[in-house]
Design a protein around this motif. Structure first.
Motif, PDB file in Angstrom:
ATOM      1  N   ILE A   1       0.855  -1.183   0.000  1.00  0.00           N
ATOM      2  CA  ILE A   1       0.000   0.000   0.000  1.00  0.00           C
ATOM      3  C   ILE A   1       0.896   1.240   0.000  1.00  0.00           C
ATOM      4  CG2 ILE A   1      -1.778   1.278   1.240  1.00  0.00           C
ATOM      5  CD1 ILE A   1      -2.654  -1.398   2.457  1.00  0.00           C
ATOM      6  N   THR A   2       0.712   2.081  -1.001  1.00  0.00           N
ATOM      7  CA  THR A   2       1.496   3.309  -1.116  1.00  0.00           C
ATOM      8  C   THR A   2       0.550   4.454  -1.480  1.00  0.00           C
ATOM      9  OG1 THR A   2       1.965   3.249  -3.495  1.00  0.00           O
ATOM     10  CG2 THR A   2       3.359   1.898  -2.071  1.00  0.00           C
ATOM     11  N   GLY A   3       1.099   5.635  -1.586  1.00  0.00           N
ATOM     12  CA  GLY A   3       0.377   6.750  -2.166  1.00  0.00           C
ATOM     13  C   GLY A   3       0.593   6.799  -3.668  1.00  0.00           C
ATOM     14  N   GLY A   4       0.035   7.819  -4.301  1.00  0.00           N
ATOM     15  CA  GLY A   4       0.213   8.017  -5.727  1.00  0.00           C
ATOM     16  C   GLY A   4      -0.607   7.044  -6.549  1.00  0.00           C
ATOM     17  N   THR A   5      -0.059   6.666  -7.705  1.00  0.00           N
ATOM     18  CA  THR A   5      -0.732   5.770  -8.637  1.00  0.00           C
ATOM     19  C   THR A   5       0.191   4.614  -8.973  1.00  0.00           C
ATOM     20  OG1 THR A   5       0.121   6.895 -10.609  1.00  0.00           O
ATOM     21  CG2 THR A   5      -1.933   7.751  -9.642  1.00  0.00           C
ATOM     22  N   ALA A   6      -0.333   3.643  -9.703  1.00  0.00           N
ATOM     23  CA  ALA A   6       0.488   2.507 -10.119  1.00  0.00           C
ATOM     24  C   ALA A   6       1.653   2.963 -10.977  1.00  0.00           C
ATOM     25  CB  ALA A   6      -0.371   1.489 -10.867  1.00  0.00           C
ATOM     26  N   GLU A   7       1.429   3.962 -11.817  1.00  0.00           N
ATOM     27  CA  GLU A   7       2.485   4.468 -12.693  1.00  0.00           C
ATOM     28  C   GLU A   7       3.458   5.365 -11.953  1.00  0.00           C
ATOM     29  OE1 GLU A   7      -0.778   4.719 -13.342  1.00  0.00           O
ATOM     30  OE2 GLU A   7      -0.876   3.022 -14.747  1.00  0.00           O
ATOM     31  N   HIS A   8       2.959   6.082 -10.950  1.00  0.00           N
ATOM     32  CA  HIS A   8       3.796   7.038 -10.220  1.00  0.00           C
ATOM     33  C   HIS A   8       3.538   6.883  -8.712  1.00  0.00           C
ATOM     34  CE1 HIS A   8       4.926   8.968 -13.967  1.00  0.00           C
ATOM     35  NE2 HIS A   8       3.646   9.006 -14.306  1.00  0.00           N
ATOM     36  N   PRO A   9       4.078   5.817  -8.100  1.00  0.00           N
ATOM     37  CA  PRO A   9       3.856   5.613  -6.663  1.00  0.00           C
ATOM     38  C   PRO A   9       4.551   6.684  -5.840  1.00  0.00           C
ATOM     39  CG  PRO A   9       5.463   4.056  -7.510  1.00  0.00           C
ATOM     40  CD  PRO A   9       4.916   4.766  -8.701  1.00  0.00           C
ATOM     41  N   GLU A  10       3.933   7.003  -4.703  1.00  0.00           N
ATOM     42  CA  GLU A  10       4.472   7.993  -3.785  1.00  0.00           C
ATOM     43  C   GLU A  10       4.382   7.462  -2.362  1.00  0.00           C
ATOM     44  OE1 GLU A  10       2.058  11.416  -4.357  1.00  0.00           O
ATOM     45  OE2 GLU A  10       2.859  11.874  -6.353  1.00  0.00           O
ATOM     46  N   SER A  11       5.080   8.126  -1.455  1.00  0.00           N
ATOM     47  CA  SER A  11       4.952   7.798  -0.040  1.00  0.00           C
ATOM     48  C   SER A  11       3.513   8.017   0.413  1.00  0.00           C
ATOM     49  CB  SER A  11       5.890   8.673   0.793  1.00  0.00           C
ATOM     50  OG  SER A  11       7.227   8.552   0.363  1.00  0.00           O
ATOM     51  N   LEU A  12       3.082   7.239   1.404  1.00  0.00           N
ATOM     52  CA  LEU A  12       1.758   7.465   1.975  1.00  0.00           C
ATOM     53  C   LEU A  12       1.649   8.866   2.559  1.00  0.00           C
ATOM     54  CD1 LEU A  12       0.958   4.074   3.725  1.00  0.00           C
ATOM     55  CD2 LEU A  12      -0.484   5.227   2.058  1.00  0.00           C
ATOM     56  N   VAL A  13       2.672   9.289   3.284  1.00  0.00           N
ATOM     57  CA  VAL A  13       2.747  10.645   3.817  1.00  0.00           C
ATOM     58  C   VAL A  13       3.955  11.315   3.171  1.00  0.00           C
ATOM     59  CG1 VAL A  13       3.002  12.094   5.859  1.00  0.00           C
ATOM     60  CG2 VAL A  13       1.643   9.998   5.977  1.00  0.00           C
ATOM     61  N   GLY A  14       3.702  12.297   2.335  1.00  0.00           N
ATOM     62  CA  GLY A  14       4.771  12.955   1.601  1.00  0.00           C
ATOM     63  C   GLY A  14       5.354  14.136   2.347  1.00  0.00           C
ATOM     64  N   PRO A  15       6.155  14.950   1.668  1.00  0.00           N
ATOM     65  CA  PRO A  15       6.761  16.122   2.305  1.00  0.00           C
ATOM     66  C   PRO A  15       5.709  17.098   2.816  1.00  0.00           C
ATOM     67  CG  PRO A  15       7.782  15.649   0.184  1.00  0.00           C
ATOM     68  CD  PRO A  15       6.557  14.792   0.269  1.00  0.00           C
ATOM     69  N   GLY A  16       6.097  17.900   3.804  1.00  0.00           N
ATOM     70  CA  GLY A  16       5.209  18.923   4.343  1.00  0.00           C
ATOM     71  C   GLY A  16       5.791  20.304   4.137  1.00  0.00           C
ATOM     72  N   PRO A  17       5.115  21.340   4.618  1.00  0.00           N
ATOM     73  CA  PRO A  17       5.603  22.713   4.442  1.00  0.00           C
ATOM     74  C   PRO A  17       7.004  22.928   5.014  1.00  0.00           C
ATOM     75  CG  PRO A  17       3.345  22.705   5.244  1.00  0.00           C
ATOM     76  CD  PRO A  17       3.819  21.296   5.321  1.00  0.00           C
ATOM     77  N   ASP A  18       7.324  22.241   6.110  1.00  0.00           N
ATOM     78  CA  ASP A  18       8.616  22.439   6.771  1.00  0.00           C
ATOM     79  C   ASP A  18       9.455  21.166   6.813  1.00  0.00           C
ATOM     80  OD1 ASP A  18       7.972  25.162   7.455  1.00  0.00           O
ATOM     81  OD2 ASP A  18       6.656  24.344   9.007  1.00  0.00           O
ATOM     82  N   THR A  19       9.065  20.164   6.023  1.00  0.00           N
ATOM     83  CA  THR A  19       9.781  18.889   6.035  1.00  0.00           C
ATOM     84  C   THR A  19      10.016  18.421   4.610  1.00  0.00           C
ATOM     85  OG1 THR A  19       7.670  17.715   6.242  1.00  0.00           O
ATOM     86  CG2 THR A  19       8.880  18.155   8.272  1.00  0.00           C
ATOM     87  N   ASP A  20      11.126  17.716   4.425  1.00  0.00           N
ATOM     88  CA  ASP A  20      11.453  17.167   3.114  1.00  0.00           C
ATOM     89  C   ASP A  20      10.987  15.726   2.959  1.00  0.00           C
ATOM     90  OD1 ASP A  20      12.997  19.367   1.775  1.00  0.00           O
ATOM     91  OD2 ASP A  20      14.169  19.178   3.600  1.00  0.00           O
ATOM     92  N   TRP A  21      10.849  15.004   4.064  1.00  0.00           N
ATOM     93  CA  TRP A  21      10.288  13.660   4.004  1.00  0.00           C
ATOM     94  C   TRP A  21       9.826  13.253   5.392  1.00  0.00           C
ATOM     95  CZ3 TRP A  21      15.658  14.288   3.974  1.00  0.00           C
ATOM     96  CH2 TRP A  21      16.362  13.640   4.981  1.00  0.00           C
ATOM     97  N   HIS A  22       9.071  12.135   5.437  1.00  0.00           N
ATOM     98  CA  HIS A  22       8.565  11.600   6.698  1.00  0.00           C
ATOM     99  C   HIS A  22       8.882  10.112   6.785  1.00  0.00           C
ATOM    100  CE1 HIS A  22       5.951  15.233   6.382  1.00  0.00           C
ATOM    101  NE2 HIS A  22       6.143  15.248   7.692  1.00  0.00           N
ATOM    102  N   TRP A  23       9.352   9.702   7.955  1.00  0.00           N
ATOM    103  CA  TRP A  23       9.507   8.288   8.263  1.00  0.00           C
ATOM    104  C   TRP A  23       8.426   7.874   9.246  1.00  0.00           C
ATOM    105  CZ3 TRP A  23      15.459   8.880   9.233  1.00  0.00           C
ATOM    106  CH2 TRP A  23      16.124   8.811   8.000  1.00  0.00           C
ATOM    107  N   PHE A  24       8.003   6.611   9.135  1.00  0.00           N
ATOM    108  CA  PHE A  24       6.982   6.079  10.026  1.00  0.00           C
ATOM    109  C   PHE A  24       7.618   5.515  11.287  1.00  0.00           C
ATOM    110  CE2 PHE A  24       3.396   5.006   6.783  1.00  0.00           C
ATOM    111  CZ  PHE A  24       3.053   6.336   6.748  1.00  0.00           C
ATOM    112  N   GLY A  25       6.877   5.627  12.386  1.00  0.00           N
ATOM    113  CA  GLY A  25       7.244   4.987  13.638  1.00  0.00           C
ATOM    114  C   GLY A  25       6.221   3.930  13.994  1.00  0.00           C
TER     115      GLY A  25
END
Length: 386
Positions: A126-150
């Protein structure tokens, strides 16, 4: 907040089926809602016997080698869902394909977080985005470049909540980045939409996503104060378990529970960024990689009578065999990290642990897909109360 997700899956024919089991009351039943300060566990002698767990090892290996979704990741938290499936929560994630020689093309999609859903012997990515262009479930934010899950936990309504750690760059160098704050993602466990991302306490420099544990009517939240070479365990509890209600958070200050996050006390040093604290017998069991030595291969257990500690009597559970020049890869670049337990898969005194394996040379993760995958270990404890 709604996010459309891409779901890919494959049934791993021939893989051993391992389903979640409920631990016996003697091994994993929670102590009283108001924990006591005395227990037999802290006076016991504990020895451990460990082996590679075959079922999940074969299941994830076979699935990853298909190249049809997830092919490797780290973090490896798990949450049993109401319908009997298990959500395996991952941070940095490689997707397929996998080449015939066991490598990855450089064009392989790389995400910062994902979930793999286990339904018996079937795994689905399970990811974000689409089958052609998958993305992280939680992407970058206004003050962050990426997110890791805990860590994650299941809400009373059956949804999945996952601790989210935001990171931001402050330069162009490979290590010019730092933790920027905590938040909580709520994921609809039917549609897999991310329906909300709420802020969590972040003022004290503590990453509140190492472990979530329901005890009585509260959720205990375990965090890490990460100073690089030094790491410290911190404990909070959320009255009534509603993690997004920040007025309900209380912080262990070494003597009692404070409303002020900055009063949070260092409970134990030399823990990893990810670890677990679970009810065990008449006390609590902490499982963590030993970080007193850089790149240590040792996984330790501590015990306590209360969920806020003190945690005492380190017992070595396992040596991660892949690590370092004398490890199974014969490669000094290989490291192991972030061990913790999966209490829903505990059977009496036999624990199911995972840890992550990686290389300090990222190019090696493209040469060999087997490196960057979780390892699954069964650890049987012999608890002598004398």
């Amino acid at each position: 907040m709604t996010k459309n997700l891409r779901v890919t899956g494959a049934l791993c024919a021939g893989a051993l089926l391992l389903t979640a089991t409920t631990a016996s009351a003697a091994a994993a039943g929670p102590p009283a809602a108001d924990p006591v300060d005395e227990c037999s566990l802290t006076s016991a002698t504990i020895t451990a016997t460990a082996r590679i767990e075959p079922g999940l090892t074969q299941l994830f290996t076979a699935y990853g080698n298909t190249g049809e979704g997830w092919t490797g990741a780290d973090s490896t938290y798990s949450v049993p869902l109401r319908d009997g499936t298990t959500a395996w929560i991952f941070s940095d994630t490689f997707l397929g394909p996998v080449e015939a020689d066991g490598g990855r093309p450089l064009s392989t999609p790389f995400l910062n977080n994902s979930i793999v859903l286990q339904d018996g012997g079937n795994l689905t990515t399970i990811t974000g985005g689409t089958a052609e262009h998958p993305e992280s479930l939680v992407g970058p934010g206004p003050d962050t470049d990426w997110h890791w899950f805990g860590a994650g936990h299941r809400t009373r309504t059956g949804d999945l909540q996952v601790g989210v750690l935001g990171y931001a760059r402050f330069g162009e160098g490979p290590w010019d980045w730092a933790w920027a704050g905590n938040s909580l993602a709520t994921v609809d466990s039917t549609t897999w939409d991310v329906v909300a991302i709420d802020p969590l306490p972040s003022a004290a420099g503590i990453q509140w996503a190492s472990w979530y544990q329901q005890i009585g009517g509260h959720v205990y939240v375990y965090g890490v104060e990460d100073l690089g070479a030094e790491k410290y365990l911190h404990v909070a509890k959320v009255l009534g378990g509603g993690l997004t209600d920040l007025k309900r958070w209380r912080y262990w200050d070494g003597q009692g529970w404070s409303r002020e996050e900055t009063a949070s006390a260092r409970v134990l040093d030399d823990v990893a960024n990810e670890y677990s604290v679970t009810p065990y017998r008449d006390g609590y069991l902490l499982v963590t990689q030993d970080t007193s030595v850089p790149f240590s291969a040792e996984i330790h257990a501590y015990v306590a009578c209360s969920p806020q500690g003190p945690f005492v009597h380190a017992t070595k559970l396992y040596d991660m065999p892949e690590v370092g020049p004398s490890g199974t890869y014969g490669n000094p670049n290989i490291i192991g990290y972030n061990a913790h337990e999966h209490p829903e898969l505990r059977e009496d005194d036999t624990l199911l642990l995972t840890y992550n394996v990686n290389s300090v040379d990222p190019t090696e993760l493209y040469d060999d897909v087997s490196i960057y995958r979780p390892r699954f270990v069964e650890v049987s404890l012999d608890v002598d109360p004398s």
